[in-house]
Design a protein around this motif. Structure first.
Motif, PDB file in Angstrom:
ATOM      1  N   PRO A 145       9.291  -5.905 -14.051  1.00  0.00           N
ATOM      2  CA  PRO A 145       8.960  -4.942 -12.986  1.00  0.00           C
ATOM      3  C   PRO A 145       9.806  -3.674 -13.089  1.00  0.00           C
ATOM      4  O   PRO A 145      10.911  -3.681 -13.629  1.00  0.00           O
ATOM      5  N   LYS A 146       9.272  -2.593 -12.549  1.00  0.00           N
ATOM      6  CA  LYS A 146      10.030  -1.350 -12.450  1.00  0.00           C
ATOM      7  C   LYS A 146      10.699  -1.255 -11.084  1.00  0.00           C
ATOM      8  O   LYS A 146      11.677  -0.531 -10.914  1.00  0.00           O
ATOM      9  N   LEU A 147      10.154  -1.979 -10.101  1.00  0.00           N
ATOM     10  CA  LEU A 147      10.698  -1.996  -8.743  1.00  0.00           C
ATOM     11  C   LEU A 147      10.683  -3.413  -8.205  1.00  0.00           C
ATOM     12  O   LEU A 147       9.669  -4.111  -8.317  1.00  0.00           O
ATOM     13  N   ILE A 148      11.825  -3.839  -7.645  1.00  0.00           N
ATOM     14  CA  ILE A 148      11.909  -5.133  -6.968  1.00  0.00           C
ATOM     15  C   ILE A 148      12.133  -4.883  -5.488  1.00  0.00           C
ATOM     16  O   ILE A 148      13.025  -4.121  -5.110  1.00  0.00           O
ATOM     17  N   VAL A 149      11.321  -5.521  -4.659  1.00  0.00           N
ATOM     18  CA  VAL A 149      11.459  -5.431  -3.216  1.00  0.00           C
ATOM     19  C   VAL A 149      11.956  -6.776  -2.708  1.00  0.00           C
ATOM     20  O   VAL A 149      11.257  -7.791  -2.827  1.00  0.00           O
ATOM     21  N   LEU A 150      13.165  -6.796  -2.172  1.00  0.00           N
ATOM     22  CA  LEU A 150      13.752  -8.018  -1.635  1.00  0.00           C
ATOM     23  C   LEU A 150      13.377  -8.154  -0.168  1.00  0.00           C
ATOM     24  O   LEU A 150      13.623  -7.251   0.633  1.00  0.00           O
ATOM     25  N   CYS A 151      12.794  -9.283   0.181  1.00  0.00           N
ATOM     26  CA  CYS A 151      12.282  -9.503   1.540  1.00  0.00           C
ATOM     27  C   CYS A 151      13.242 -10.409   2.303  1.00  0.00           C
ATOM     28  O   CYS A 151      13.158 -11.636   2.231  1.00  0.00           O
ATOM     29  N   GLY A 152      14.190  -9.784   3.013  1.00  0.00           N
ATOM     30  CA  GLY A 152      15.162 -10.549   3.788  1.00  0.00           C
ATOM     31  C   GLY A 152      16.253 -11.178   2.949  1.00  0.00           C
ATOM     32  O   GLY A 152      16.886 -12.141   3.376  1.00  0.00           O
ATOM     33  N   ASN A 178      14.212   3.829   1.688  1.00  0.00           N
ATOM     34  CA  ASN A 178      14.710   3.034   0.559  1.00  0.00           C
ATOM     35  C   ASN A 178      14.117   3.495  -0.766  1.00  0.00           C
ATOM     36  O   ASN A 178      14.817   3.574  -1.783  1.00  0.00           O
ATOM     37  N   LEU A 179      12.825   3.779  -0.759  1.00  0.00           N
ATOM     38  CA  LEU A 179      12.164   4.232  -1.976  1.00  0.00           C
ATOM     39  C   LEU A 179      12.715   5.589  -2.425  1.00  0.00           C
ATOM     40  O   LEU A 179      12.936   5.823  -3.617  1.00  0.00           O
ATOM     41  N   LYS A 180      12.931   6.446  -1.461  1.00  0.00           N
ATOM     42  CA  LYS A 180      13.484   7.766  -1.778  1.00  0.00           C
ATOM     43  C   LYS A 180      14.905   7.638  -2.326  1.00  0.00           C
ATOM     44  O   LYS A 180      15.296   8.340  -3.264  1.00  0.00           O
ATOM     45  N   MET A 181      15.665   6.708  -1.772  1.00  0.00           N
ATOM     46  CA  MET A 181      17.056   6.525  -2.181  1.00  0.00           C
ATOM     47  C   MET A 181      17.166   6.110  -3.653  1.00  0.00           C
ATOM     48  O   MET A 181      18.084   6.523  -4.368  1.00  0.00           O
ATOM     49  N   VAL A 182      16.216   5.281  -4.116  1.00  0.00           N
ATOM     50  CA  VAL A 182      16.272   4.819  -5.513  1.00  0.00           C
ATOM     51  C   VAL A 182      15.437   5.698  -6.443  1.00  0.00           C
ATOM     52  O   VAL A 182      15.354   5.444  -7.646  1.00  0.00           O
ATOM     53  N   LYS A 208       0.829  -1.205   0.000  1.00  0.00           N
ATOM     54  CA  LYS A 208       0.000   0.000   0.000  1.00  0.00           C
ATOM     55  C   LYS A 208       0.862   1.253   0.000  1.00  0.00           C
ATOM     56  O   LYS A 208       0.610   2.216  -0.730  1.00  0.00           O
ATOM     57  N   PHE A 209       1.917   1.241   0.831  1.00  0.00           N
ATOM     58  CA  PHE A 209       2.746   2.433   0.981  1.00  0.00           C
ATOM     59  C   PHE A 209       3.538   2.731  -0.286  1.00  0.00           C
ATOM     60  O   PHE A 209       3.740   3.899  -0.646  1.00  0.00           O
ATOM     61  N   ILE A 210       3.977   1.710  -0.977  1.00  0.00           N
ATOM     62  CA  ILE A 210       4.749   1.893  -2.207  1.00  0.00           C
ATOM     63  C   ILE A 210       3.965   2.709  -3.227  1.00  0.00           C
ATOM     64  O   ILE A 210       4.524   3.545  -3.943  1.00  0.00           O
ATOM     65  N   PHE A 211       2.659   2.500  -3.276  1.00  0.00           N
ATOM     66  CA  PHE A 211       1.840   3.210  -4.246  1.00  0.00           C
ATOM     67  C   PHE A 211       1.238   4.500  -3.702  1.00  0.00           C
ATOM     68  O   PHE A 211       0.640   5.259  -4.460  1.00  0.00           O
ATOM     69  N   ASP A 212       1.405   4.722  -2.402  1.00  0.00           N
ATOM     70  CA  ASP A 212       0.933   5.989  -1.817  1.00  0.00           C
ATOM     71  C   ASP A 212       1.803   6.353  -0.625  1.00  0.00           C
ATOM     72  O   ASP A 212       1.430   6.154   0.534  1.00  0.00           O
ATOM     73  N   PRO A 213       2.996   6.921  -0.882  1.00  0.00           N
ATOM     74  CA  PRO A 213       3.938   7.238   0.193  1.00  0.00           C
ATOM     75  C   PRO A 213       3.497   8.385   1.088  1.00  0.00           C
ATOM     76  O   PRO A 213       4.212   8.733   2.032  1.00  0.00           O
ATOM     77  N   LYS A 214       2.332   8.985   0.801  1.00  0.00           N
ATOM     78  CA  LYS A 214       1.811  10.019   1.687  1.00  0.00           C
ATOM     79  C   LYS A 214       0.936   9.440   2.801  1.00  0.00           C
ATOM     80  O   LYS A 214       0.453  10.170   3.669  1.00  0.00           O
ATOM     81  N   LEU A 215       0.720   8.146   2.777  1.00  0.00           N
ATOM     82  CA  LEU A 215      -0.077   7.523   3.827  1.00  0.00           C
ATOM     83  C   LEU A 215       0.553   7.765   5.194  1.00  0.00           C
ATOM     84  O   LEU A 215       1.780   7.798   5.326  1.00  0.00           O
ATOM     85  N   ASP A 216      -0.278   7.905   6.194  1.00  0.00           N
ATOM     86  CA  ASP A 216       0.195   8.072   7.570  1.00  0.00           C
ATOM     87  C   ASP A 216       0.809   6.754   8.031  1.00  0.00           C
ATOM     88  O   ASP A 216       0.109   5.748   8.181  1.00  0.00           O
ATOM     89  N   LYS A 217       2.116   6.748   8.259  1.00  0.00           N
ATOM     90  CA  LYS A 217       2.815   5.498   8.598  1.00  0.00           C
ATOM     91  C   LYS A 217       2.336   4.925   9.927  1.00  0.00           C
ATOM     92  O   LYS A 217       2.195   3.711  10.076  1.00  0.00           O
ATOM     93  N   ALA A 218       2.094   5.790  10.914  1.00  0.00           N
ATOM     94  CA  ALA A 218       1.654   5.307  12.226  1.00  0.00           C
ATOM     95  C   ALA A 218       0.294   4.625  12.128  1.00  0.00           C
ATOM     96  O   ALA A 218       0.060   3.569  12.741  1.00  0.00           O
ATOM     97  N   LYS A 219      -0.582   5.206  11.341  1.00  0.00           N
ATOM     98  CA  LYS A 219      -1.916   4.616  11.156  1.00  0.00           C
ATOM     99  C   LYS A 219      -1.820   3.321  10.364  1.00  0.00           C
ATOM    100  O   LYS A 219      -2.458   2.318  10.701  1.00  0.00           O
ATOM    101  N   LEU A 220      -1.013   3.354   9.306  1.00  0.00           N
ATOM    102  CA  LEU A 220      -0.856   2.166   8.466  1.00  0.00           C
ATOM    103  C   LEU A 220      -0.256   1.009   9.256  1.00  0.00           C
ATOM    104  O   LEU A 220      -0.638  -0.159   9.048  1.00  0.00           O
ATOM    105  N   THR A 254       4.650  12.911  -3.796  1.00  0.00           N
ATOM    106  CA  THR A 254       6.067  13.131  -3.534  1.00  0.00           C
ATOM    107  C   THR A 254       6.421  12.585  -2.167  1.00  0.00           C
ATOM    108  O   THR A 254       5.560  12.317  -1.348  1.00  0.00           O
ATOM    109  N   PHE A 255       7.731  12.477  -1.947  1.00  0.00           N
ATOM    110  CA  PHE A 255       8.198  12.019  -0.651  1.00  0.00           C
ATOM    111  C   PHE A 255       8.379  13.195   0.309  1.00  0.00           C
ATOM    112  O   PHE A 255       8.686  13.026   1.417  1.00  0.00           O
TER     113      PHE A 255
END
Length: 236
Positions: free
Chosen positions: A173-180, A222-226, A109-121, A235-236
């Motif tokens: 894909p345009k973005l790969i997320v590596l999980c661990g 991480n998203l901002k870095m890439v 969810k956050f990847i597609f909407d980085p303005k989401l409230d992180k604490a709520k999410l 925007t971030f």
């Protein structure tokens, strides 16, 4: 943009790729795992062909599936699709450890909407975001509850690397997320592929040494870095 026909074709092509690679994959897999030998490797891909946006394609790459059973006729991909559409974690093992899937759902969810409230999410128990991604495991057969020496040896094998490469080429894909998983383990699979692929490393979603909120904060960094931006209006 969602392209249902294109997404469905990609999953169909992936199914063919898995079928063609089953024998040689399992031959190598049996060198490292002593479980009852599975008859086929699992199937992965785009979770929901109606929701996936191939212009902003996101692929999650995870490790392995603990105790998979085909007796109910479901593949890994179809099982995750069912969870995402019902917004409910199901399955005997997954239900005992739902936080893995809640975290993956939050990240999606956050990847597609980085303005989401992180604490709520971070407090949400929601897996519907998985409809927007594709997913695969490096170990495409049965794995262990904790990835040990067998896993880390298996994923260095050519058949594993080559199969991952075919998956990435098909999904595009345009973005790969590596999980661990450190990015060094997939570098050979993406070597000289067409198009730029952004890659980020995240902790395993079951990690207990980092909070849900800190995981989201790390994801944002991480998203901002890439330079990832799923939508020019966000925007971030």
């Amino acid at each position: 943009m969602n392209n249902y026909c294109e997404n469905k074709l990609k999953n169909s092509n992936l199914k063919k790729i898995y079928r063609e690679n089953t024998d040689k994959y399992l031959k190598v897999w049996r060198e490292y795992y002593s479980f009852k030998s599975p008859e086929r490797i699992n199937e992965f891909g785009i979770i929901d062909v109606y929701s996936y946006d191939d212009e902003k394609g996101v692929l999650f790459i995870a490790k392995e599936t603990n105790g998979w059973d085909y007796s109910d006729g479901k593949t890994f991909r179809s099982w995750v699709e069912e969870m995402a559409k019902d917004n409910k974690v199901t399955g005997e093992i997954a239900s005992r450890h739902p936080q893995i899937w809640y975290n993956l759902g939050r990240w999606a969810k956050f990847i597609f909407d980085p303005k989401l409230d992180k604490a709520k999410l971070a407090q949400e128990k929601n897996v519907s975001g998985l409809k927007n991604i594709a997913i695969t495991n490096l170990n495409k057969a049965e794995g262990e509850s904790t990835s040990g020496k067998a896993f880390w040896k298996l994923i260095k094998e050519d058949v594993v690397i080559n199969l991952l490469r075919e998956e990435i080429k098909e999904i595009n894909p345009k973005l790969i997320v590596l999980c661990g998983i450190p990015s060094m383990y997939i570098q050979q699979a993406i070597l000289n592929l067409d198009g730029e692929i952004k890659i980020i490393e995240m902790p395993h979603p079951s990690a207990r040494t980092i909070s849900k909120l800190d995981m989201l904060a790390q994801l944002k960094r991480n998203l901002k870095m890439v330079g990832w931006n799923a939508n020019d209006t966000k925007t971030f």
